[in-house]
Design a protein around this motif. Structure first.
Motif, PDB file in Angstrom:
ATOM      1  N   TYR A 339       0.867  -1.186   0.000  1.00 24.62           N
ATOM      2  CA  TYR A 339       0.000   0.000   0.000  1.00 24.62           C
ATOM      3  C   TYR A 339       0.897   1.228   0.000  1.00 24.62           C
ATOM      4  O   TYR A 339       1.973   1.238   0.616  1.00 24.62           O
ATOM      5  N   PRO A 340       0.466   2.310  -0.669  1.00 26.38           N
ATOM      6  CA  PRO A 340       1.309   3.514  -0.730  1.00 26.38           C
ATOM      7  C   PRO A 340       1.343   4.275   0.587  1.00 26.38           C
ATOM      8  O   PRO A 340       0.477   4.115   1.450  1.00 26.38           O
ATOM      9  N   ARG A 341       2.339   5.108   0.700  1.00 24.42           N
ATOM     10  CA  ARG A 341       2.417   6.034   1.827  1.00 24.42           C
ATOM     11  C   ARG A 341       1.386   7.142   1.634  1.00 24.42           C
ATOM     12  O   ARG A 341       0.862   7.345   0.528  1.00 24.42           O
ATOM     13  N   ASP A 342       1.100   7.867   2.679  1.00 24.75           N
ATOM     14  CA  ASP A 342       0.117   8.947   2.611  1.00 24.75           C
ATOM     15  C   ASP A 342       0.510   9.937   1.519  1.00 24.75           C
ATOM     16  O   ASP A 342       1.682  10.333   1.399  1.00 24.75           O
ATOM     17  N   GLY A 343      -0.485  10.319   0.705  1.00 25.95           N
ATOM     18  CA  GLY A 343      -0.249  11.258  -0.373  1.00 25.95           C
ATOM     19  C   GLY A 343       0.461  10.662  -1.568  1.00 25.95           C
ATOM     20  O   GLY A 343       0.817  11.382  -2.505  1.00 25.95           O
ATOM     21  N   GLY A 344       0.703   9.350  -1.545  1.00 24.36           N
ATOM     22  CA  GLY A 344       1.417   8.713  -2.638  1.00 24.36           C
ATOM     23  C   GLY A 344       2.900   9.037  -2.654  1.00 24.36           C
ATOM     24  O   GLY A 344       3.573   8.824  -3.667  1.00 24.36           O
ATOM     25  N   SER A 345       3.421   9.522  -1.534  1.00 24.54           N
ATOM     26  CA  SER A 345       4.832   9.918  -1.463  1.00 24.54           C
ATOM     27  C   SER A 345       5.747   8.693  -1.440  1.00 24.54           C
ATOM     28  O   SER A 345       5.358   7.620  -0.986  1.00 24.54           O
ATOM     29  N   TYR A 346       6.978   8.872  -1.922  1.00 24.57           N
ATOM     30  CA  TYR A 346       8.009   7.840  -1.825  1.00 24.57           C
ATOM     31  C   TYR A 346       9.027   8.167  -0.731  1.00 24.57           C
ATOM     32  O   TYR A 346       9.951   7.393  -0.488  1.00 24.57           O
ATOM     33  N   ASP A 347       8.856   9.292  -0.095  1.00 28.18           N
ATOM     34  CA  ASP A 347       9.808   9.781   0.902  1.00 28.18           C
ATOM     35  C   ASP A 347       9.604   9.047   2.227  1.00 28.18           C
ATOM     36  O   ASP A 347       8.479   8.991   2.736  1.00 28.18           O
ATOM     37  N   PRO A 348      10.667   8.489   2.808  1.00 28.96           N
ATOM     38  CA  PRO A 348      10.498   7.801   4.095  1.00 28.96           C
ATOM     39  C   PRO A 348      10.010   8.709   5.210  1.00 28.96           C
ATOM     40  O   PRO A 348       9.535   8.215   6.242  1.00 28.96           O
ATOM     41  N   ALA A 349      10.093  10.028   5.015  1.00 30.81           N
ATOM     42  CA  ALA A 349       9.568  10.944   6.031  1.00 30.81           C
ATOM     43  C   ALA A 349       8.060  11.071   5.962  1.00 30.81           C
ATOM     44  O   ALA A 349       7.429  11.582   6.905  1.00 30.81           O
ATOM     45  N   ALA A 350       7.443  10.618   4.870  1.00 29.77           N
ATOM     46  CA  ALA A 350       5.988  10.713   4.731  1.00 29.77           C
ATOM     47  C   ALA A 350       5.298   9.780   5.720  1.00 29.77           C
ATOM     48  O   ALA A 350       5.812   8.709   6.062  1.00 29.77           O
ATOM     49  N   THR A 351       4.120  10.169   6.164  1.00 30.04           N
ATOM     50  CA  THR A 351       3.379   9.363   7.128  1.00 30.04           C
ATOM     51  C   THR A 351       2.745   8.142   6.449  1.00 30.04           C
ATOM     52  O   THR A 351       2.687   8.039   5.231  1.00 30.04           O
ATOM     53  N   THR A 352       2.244   7.223   7.284  1.00 33.40           N
ATOM     54  CA  THR A 352       1.743   5.935   6.777  1.00 33.40           C
ATOM     55  C   THR A 352       0.404   5.549   7.405  1.00 33.40           C
ATOM     56  O   THR A 352       0.124   4.365   7.609  1.00 33.40           O
ATOM     57  N   ALA A 353      -0.446   6.527   7.673  1.00 39.52           N
ATOM     58  CA  ALA A 353      -1.713   6.231   8.364  1.00 39.52           C
ATOM     59  C   ALA A 353      -2.577   5.269   7.547  1.00 39.52           C
ATOM     60  O   ALA A 353      -3.137   4.301   8.096  1.00 39.52           O
ATOM     61  N   PHE A 354      -2.726   5.521   6.261  1.00 43.57           N
ATOM     62  CA  PHE A 354      -3.567   4.658   5.430  1.00 43.57           C
ATOM     63  C   PHE A 354      -2.915   3.283   5.230  1.00 43.57           C
ATOM     64  O   PHE A 354      -3.591   2.253   5.244  1.00 43.57           O
ATOM     65  N   LYS A 355      -1.616   3.276   5.043  1.00 38.82           N
ATOM     66  CA  LYS A 355      -0.888   2.024   4.898  1.00 38.82           C
ATOM     67  C   LYS A 355      -1.054   1.156   6.151  1.00 38.82           C
ATOM     68  O   LYS A 355      -1.287  -0.051   6.066  1.00 38.82           O
ATOM     69  N   ASP A 356      -0.958   1.776   7.319  1.00 30.40           N
ATOM     70  CA  ASP A 356      -1.098   1.027   8.563  1.00 30.40           C
ATOM     71  C   ASP A 356      -2.488   0.418   8.686  1.00 30.40           C
ATOM     72  O   ASP A 356      -2.640  -0.719   9.153  1.00 30.40           O
ATOM     73  N   ARG A 357      -3.506   1.160   8.268  1.00 26.74           N
ATOM     74  CA  ARG A 357      -4.863   0.617   8.329  1.00 26.74           C
ATOM     75  C   ARG A 357      -5.005  -0.573   7.375  1.00 26.74           C
ATOM     76  O   ARG A 357      -5.696  -1.557   7.693  1.00 26.74           O
ATOM     77  N   TYR A 358      -4.386  -0.482   6.217  1.00 24.43           N
ATOM     78  CA  TYR A 358      -4.422  -1.600   5.271  1.00 24.43           C
ATOM     79  C   TYR A 358      -3.728  -2.829   5.850  1.00 24.43           C
ATOM     80  O   TYR A 358      -4.254  -3.952   5.750  1.00 24.43           O
ATOM     81  N   TYR A 359      -2.570  -2.640   6.450  1.00 25.30           N
ATOM     82  CA  TYR A 359      -1.886  -3.770   7.086  1.00 25.30           C
ATOM     83  C   TYR A 359      -2.767  -4.393   8.162  1.00 25.30           C
ATOM     84  O   TYR A 359      -2.853  -5.622   8.285  1.00 25.30           O
ATOM     85  N   ARG A 360      -3.436  -3.529   8.948  1.00 23.69           N
ATOM     86  CA  ARG A 360      -4.328  -4.074   9.982  1.00 23.69           C
ATOM     87  C   ARG A 360      -5.467  -4.870   9.355  1.00 23.69           C
ATOM     88  O   ARG A 360      -5.904  -5.881   9.920  1.00 23.69           O
ATOM     89  N   GLN A 361      -5.954  -4.436   8.193  1.00 21.20           N
ATOM     90  CA  GLN A 361      -7.027  -5.192   7.541  1.00 21.20           C
ATOM     91  C   GLN A 361      -6.538  -6.581   7.129  1.00 21.20           C
ATOM     92  O   GLN A 361      -7.220  -7.586   7.382  1.00 21.20           O
ATOM     93  N   ILE A 362      -5.388  -6.649   6.470  1.00 18.34           N
ATOM     94  CA  ILE A 362      -4.854  -7.950   6.055  1.00 18.34           C
ATOM     95  C   ILE A 362      -4.580  -8.820   7.270  1.00 18.34           C
ATOM     96  O   ILE A 362      -4.982 -10.000   7.317  1.00 18.34           O
ATOM     97  N   TYR A 363      -3.918  -8.255   8.259  1.00 11.87           N
ATOM     98  CA  TYR A 363      -3.590  -9.044   9.446  1.00 11.87           C
ATOM     99  C   TYR A 363      -4.845  -9.454  10.203  1.00 11.87           C
ATOM    100  O   TYR A 363      -4.917 -10.557  10.765  1.00 11.87           O
ATOM    101  N   GLY A 364      -5.843  -8.582  10.221  1.00 14.37           N
ATOM    102  CA  GLY A 364      -7.100  -8.940  10.876  1.00 14.37           C
ATOM    103  C   GLY A 364      -7.764 -10.121  10.193  1.00 14.37           C
ATOM    104  O   GLY A 364      -8.329 -11.003  10.857  1.00 14.37           O
ATOM    105  N   ALA A 365      -7.700 -10.154   8.853  1.00 13.37           N
ATOM    106  CA  ALA A 365      -8.270 -11.283   8.112  1.00 13.37           C
ATOM    107  C   ALA A 365      -7.523 -12.572   8.428  1.00 13.37           C
ATOM    108  O   ALA A 365      -8.132 -13.639   8.578  1.00 13.37           O
ATOM    109  N   VAL A 366      -6.192 -12.476   8.539  1.00  8.63           N
ATOM    110  CA  VAL A 366      -5.406 -13.663   8.895  1.00  8.63           C
ATOM    111  C   VAL A 366      -5.788 -14.159  10.281  1.00  8.63           C
ATOM    112  O   VAL A 366      -6.056 -15.350  10.488  1.00  8.63           O
ATOM    113  N   GLU A 367      -5.824 -13.257  11.238  1.00  8.47           N
ATOM    114  CA  GLU A 367      -6.102 -13.646  12.622  1.00  8.47           C
ATOM    115  C   GLU A 367      -7.506 -14.222  12.773  1.00  8.47           C
ATOM    116  O   GLU A 367      -7.710 -15.220  13.492  1.00  8.47           O
ATOM    117  N   ALA A 368      -8.473 -13.621  12.088  1.00 10.30           N
ATOM    118  CA  ALA A 368      -9.842 -14.135  12.169  1.00 10.30           C
ATOM    119  C   ALA A 368      -9.933 -15.528  11.570  1.00 10.30           C
ATOM    120  O   ALA A 368     -10.619 -16.411  12.115  1.00 10.30           O
TER     121      ALA A 368
END
Length: 441
Positions: A339-368
């Motif tokens: 999943y992309p970083r917030d704003g579609g940035s490639y900069d490691p300084a960019a935030t990852t709020a949406f990416k983190d939510r996506y990871y939680r979705q995938i991991y939640g599906a695995v755990e369930a």
């Protein structure tokens, strides 16, 4: 450049092997129905992709063994116990194919890259990690099937993304590979060389090393890009799948085999193709890749407006593969998701709020799915970048670059990778690793 032309058989062992006393895992991962086991106990994992492991592990100017050790320590600290790694690259005329290449299709291997793969596996063993090694690529970034075709077809090839050959001409052209015995023979020679190799760090034959959980036929093999070509290529595709898997099983009977498929997206969107391919007795488990941006389910420039609808499509896609795996009675691994970083940035300084939510979705599906006794046995996020940083302001990878990232050389550097500084994403990974390791009542 291949500096030792006498490295014709990559499996030839050196006369003297250094002493090695690492606590190598002593048991193989097995498949029992819809689960993996080690010593009859369930094996579930939170994993990562680190395609460049052999390059970073090479004793060469482009390698950095100290960094590799640090990256493995960082992943182990997160609870990551499984790494999916590229175990082939073909010397290629294609644009943006990784350099240096592991081999040239004629039996000449780069000894530094082979040593890098040996070193990686040895260091993984010290940390009780397991490896999934893929043996070629449908796509161009490591040479792959198009490069094999160029070897046997008088140097003819087309580049992915060439405006003169719009989609789906590239995947349709690559589909010729399965029906070319001369190209497949070169690929099979590489299988024999790598699966039959002896690790020159540990002295252990690859086929006897429990560190290697599984071999994959390729990264994202598919019968073609269009229905017209793909459906016609299916008999050759399935014959290639089964015969290649049989060869690996003959060479390494204690290790697992999987296809490396995206799932439905790599099967002309047809569940029956996924089922037929993975029902083969030589294929031990199913794989599923989930790329909501690549597939147009979200807009990187407007994640806030597109995240919800994209998440619904992701949930449905994962559920479809769970049902297929249940029908086949085999495990399922979500082995690529990004999943992309917030704003579609490639900069490691960019935030990852949406990416983190996506990871939680995938991991939640695995755990369930684990809680209800389903087929999901693990996941590998794409991909670990760790200390790597883009060498150029435009985030492109150029020949000669050696700051390896999780994003391959054909992609913007920083697009999907998880950096060592991504504390919030790392916390999501760490929490999931702890959850998936908890025995289920």
């Amino acid at each position: 450049m291949f500096t030792r032309r006498d490295v014709v058989g990559a499996g030839v062992a050196m006369a003297a092997v250094p002493a090695f006393a690492a606590p190598t895992p002593d048991k193989f991962v097995r498949r029992e129905g819809m689960r993996f086991t080690i010593e009859a106990k369930p094996y579930r994992y939170a994993g990562a992709n680190i395609w460049y492991g052999a390059w970073l592990g090479a004793d060469a100017p482009y390698g950095d063994r100290d960094r590799l050790r640090r990256e493995l320590d960082a992943l182990a600290a997160l609870g990551v116990t499984n790494l999916r790694v590229l175990a082939s690259s073909e010397k290629s005329p294609l644009l943006r194919a990784v350099e240096p290449a592991m081999h040239d299709g004629r039996g000449h291997y780069d000894p530094a890259l082979l040593g890098g793969l040996d070193f990686l596996l040895a260091e993984m063993a010290k940390r009780h990690m397991r490896a999934v090694l893929y043996l070629t690529n449908f796509w161009e970034w490591s040479g792959g099937m198009m490069t094999y075709l160029s070897y046997v077809d008088h140097g003819r090839y087309i580049n992915m993304g060439d405006p003169a050959h719009p989609w789906p001409e590239f995947p349709d052209y690559v589909a010729k590979f399965y029906g070319r015995p001369d190209a497949v023979a070169l690929y099979r020679a590489h299988i024999r060389a790598i699966v039959g190799r002896t690790n020159r760090v540990t002295g252990t034959a690859y086929a006897s090393d429990p560190t290697i959980m599984a071999w994959q036929l390729a990264n994202e093999p598919r019968p073609g890009g269009s229905d017209a070509v793909g459906l016609k290529a299916l008999p050759a595709f399935h014959a290639w799948t089964q015969s290649s898997a049989k060869l690996i099983k003959a060479l390494a009977p204690r290790q697992l085999v999987s296809t490396g498929s995206e799932g439905l997206k790599g099967s002309l969107e047809r569940a029956e193709i996924v089922k037929t391919t993975h029902a083969l007795p030589e294929i031990d488990y199913l794989t599923c890749h989930v790329w909501p941006l690549n597939w147009g389910w979200i807009d990187a420039a407007n994640l806030a407006a597109t995240e919800e609808s994209g998440a619904a499509k992701v949930a449905d896609y994962v559920d479809q593969h769970i049902r297929i795996a249940k029908d086949l009675g085999k495990p399922l691994v979500i082995e690529e998701f990004g999943y992309p970083r917030d704003g579609g940035s490639y900069d490691p300084a960019a935030t990852t709020a949406f990416k983190d939510r996506y990871y939680r979705q995938i991991y939640g599906a695995v755990e369930a799915d684990v809680k209800r006794g389903g087929p999901i046995a693990g996941s590998n996020f794409w991909a670990w970048s760790g200390e790597g940083r883009a060498a150029h302001a435009d985030h492109r990878f150029l020949p000669g670059d050696k700051s390896w990232l999780g994003d391959p050389p054909h992609e913007p550097q920083g697009w999907y990778g998880v950096f060592g500084s991504d504390d919030s994403t790392k916390a999501v990974i760490r929490d999931h690793a702890a959850a998936i390791a908890t025995p289920v009542a």
